[in-house]
Design an enzyme around this catalytic site. Structure first.
Site, PDB file in Angstrom:
ATOM      1  N   GLU A 177       0.644   2.427   1.933  1.00  0.00           N
ATOM      2  CA  GLU A 177      -0.488   3.029   1.218  1.00  0.00           C
ATOM      3  C   GLU A 177      -1.114   2.001   0.274  1.00  0.00           C
ATOM      4  OE1 GLU A 177      -2.491   5.333   0.888  1.00  0.00           O
ATOM      5  OE2 GLU A 177      -1.687   7.329   1.211  1.00  0.00           O
ATOM      6  N   ASP A 178      -2.399   2.147   0.011  1.00  0.00           N
ATOM      7  CA  ASP A 178      -3.064   1.317  -0.975  1.00  0.00           C
ATOM      8  C   ASP A 178      -2.687   1.771  -2.381  1.00  0.00           C
ATOM      9  OD1 ASP A 178      -4.334   3.753  -0.586  1.00  0.00           O
ATOM     10  OD2 ASP A 178      -6.365   2.940  -0.572  1.00  0.00           O
ATOM     11  N   ASP A 193      -1.629   8.381  -6.026  1.00  0.00           N
ATOM     12  CA  ASP A 193      -2.159   8.979  -7.253  1.00  0.00           C
ATOM     13  C   ASP A 193      -1.444  10.318  -7.464  1.00  0.00           C
ATOM     14  OD1 ASP A 193      -3.811   9.540  -9.413  1.00  0.00           O
ATOM     15  OD2 ASP A 193      -5.554  10.035  -8.209  1.00  0.00           O
ATOM     16  N   PHE A 206      -9.869   4.441 -12.504  1.00  0.00           N
ATOM     17  CA  PHE A 206     -10.249   4.373 -11.100  1.00  0.00           C
ATOM     18  C   PHE A 206     -10.435   2.916 -10.705  1.00  0.00           C
ATOM     19  CE2 PHE A 206     -12.807   4.850  -7.325  1.00  0.00           C
ATOM     20  CZ  PHE A 206     -12.152   5.883  -6.688  1.00  0.00           C
ATOM     21  N   ARG A 233     -14.677  -2.238  -0.994  1.00  0.00           N
ATOM     22  CA  ARG A 233     -13.445  -2.512  -0.239  1.00  0.00           C
ATOM     23  C   ARG A 233     -13.276  -4.005   0.019  1.00  0.00           C
ATOM     24  NH1 ARG A 233     -11.420   2.422   1.692  1.00  0.00           N
ATOM     25  NH2 ARG A 233     -12.955   3.941   2.396  1.00  0.00           N
TER      26      ARG A 233
HETATM   27  P1  IMP Z   1      -3.550  11.064  -3.806  1.00  0.00           P
HETATM   28  O1  IMP Z   1      -3.489  12.022  -2.657  1.00  0.00           O
HETATM   29  O2  IMP Z   1      -4.128  11.707  -5.024  1.00  0.00           O
HETATM   30  O3  IMP Z   1      -2.236  10.385  -4.093  1.00  0.00           O
HETATM   31  O4  IMP Z   1      -4.605   9.943  -3.456  1.00  0.00           O
HETATM   32  C1  IMP Z   1      -4.383   9.035  -2.458  1.00  0.00           C
HETATM   33  C2  IMP Z   1      -5.666   8.455  -1.923  1.00  0.00           C
HETATM   34  O5  IMP Z   1      -6.785   8.659  -2.808  1.00  0.00           O
HETATM   35  C3  IMP Z   1      -5.504   6.988  -1.786  1.00  0.00           C
HETATM   36  O6  IMP Z   1      -4.992   6.629  -0.517  1.00  0.00           O
HETATM   37  C4  IMP Z   1      -6.916   6.486  -2.024  1.00  0.00           C
HETATM   38  O7  IMP Z   1      -7.637   6.489  -0.818  1.00  0.00           O
HETATM   39  C5  IMP Z   1      -7.525   7.483  -2.966  1.00  0.00           C
HETATM   40  N1  IMP Z   1      -7.443   7.024  -4.385  1.00  0.00           N
HETATM   41  C6  IMP Z   1      -6.633   7.472  -5.363  1.00  0.00           C
HETATM   42  N2  IMP Z   1      -6.840   6.820  -6.529  1.00  0.00           N
HETATM   43  C7  IMP Z   1      -7.798   5.918  -6.264  1.00  0.00           C
HETATM   44  C8  IMP Z   1      -8.438   4.878  -7.053  1.00  0.00           C
HETATM   45  O8  IMP Z   1      -8.160   4.652  -8.238  1.00  0.00           O
HETATM   46  N3  IMP Z   1      -9.378   4.142  -6.398  1.00  0.00           N
HETATM   47  C9  IMP Z   1      -9.723   4.329  -5.102  1.00  0.00           C
HETATM   48  N4  IMP Z   1      -9.157   5.259  -4.329  1.00  0.00           N
HETATM   49  C10 IMP Z   1      -8.187   6.047  -4.897  1.00  0.00           C
END
Ligand code: IMP
Length: 178
Positions: A97-98, A101, A150, A163
């Site tokens: 994963e990148d 969150d 963010f 990106r």
């Molecule tokens: P989660 O489901 O809330 O954990 O979010 C995961 C996905 O949301 C990541 O794979 C990202 O694509 C996107 N995401 C969450 N935080 C950020 C951020 O700070 N910048 C850009 N994309 C984010």
């Protein structure tokens, strides 16, 4: 694009160091295993590309694509855009994963993988924003932990932009209002 960035949190050099260290750990942990790396699109395409080249044992690479974010907010409604095109049965799966969150996206991916009878599942993320976590998903390899904010660059986007930055930075607040 640099003008839209408030502060760089990981330079190109920082990212290279993190990737090298994670690659070494994964190489050691997966010796004699049947490693299948799963790239979660789109955000982890650069990270997966670099990380797999830092892994010094044979591995396959597979892709899954999901979407959960609208602008800078997690919708908590995950859409599966591209499913796996190979069998995961008895494979040692490493999800890349990148950023994690809330953890909702990752939990969704891990649940899909569990149904496909892999030998093992582990997770590697470049960035961990654990303050916002809403699930108790375990992340096995973390590149960098950040408090909040963010971030964009190195695969991470805001409305599909940024990106292609080679570093990761916090986006300026005024960009969200445009
Ligand atoms: P989660 O489901 O809330 O954990 O979010 C995961 C996905 O949301 C990541 O794979 C990202 O694509 C996107 N995401 C969450 N935080 C950020 C951020 O700070 N910048 C850009 N994309 C984010």
């Amino acid at each position: 694009m640099r003008n839209d960035i408030e502060k760089i949190i990981l330079s190109e050099g920082n990212i290279a160091d993190i990737v090298e260290e994670l690659g070494e750990q994964i190489t050691n942990d997966y010796k004699n295993k049947d490693l299948l790396v799963i790239c979660v699109l789109k955000g982890s395409f650069h990270f997966t590309s670099d990380l797999t080249r830092a892994i010094k044992i044979p591995c396959d690479v597979e892709f899954i694509q999901l979407s959960s974010y609208e602008n800078d907010k997690s919708t908590e409604k995950i859409k599966l855009i591209k499913d796996f095109s190979c069998s995961l049965e008895n494979r040692d799966v490493l999800v890349v994963e990148d950023i994690v969150d809330t953890g909702i996206t990752l939990s969704y991916v891990v649940d899909i993988i569990k149904e496909k009878s892999p030998a093992s599942i582990k997770v590697c993320t470049l960035i961990d924003k654990s303050k916002n976590r809403k699930t108790n998903i375990k992340v096995d390899y973390v590149g960098e932990s950040i408090e909040d904010g963010f971030v964009v660059g190195y695969g991470l986007d805001y409305n599909e932009k940024y990106r292609n930055l080679s570093y990761i930075g916090i986006l300026k607040n005024n960009i969200f209002n445009n």
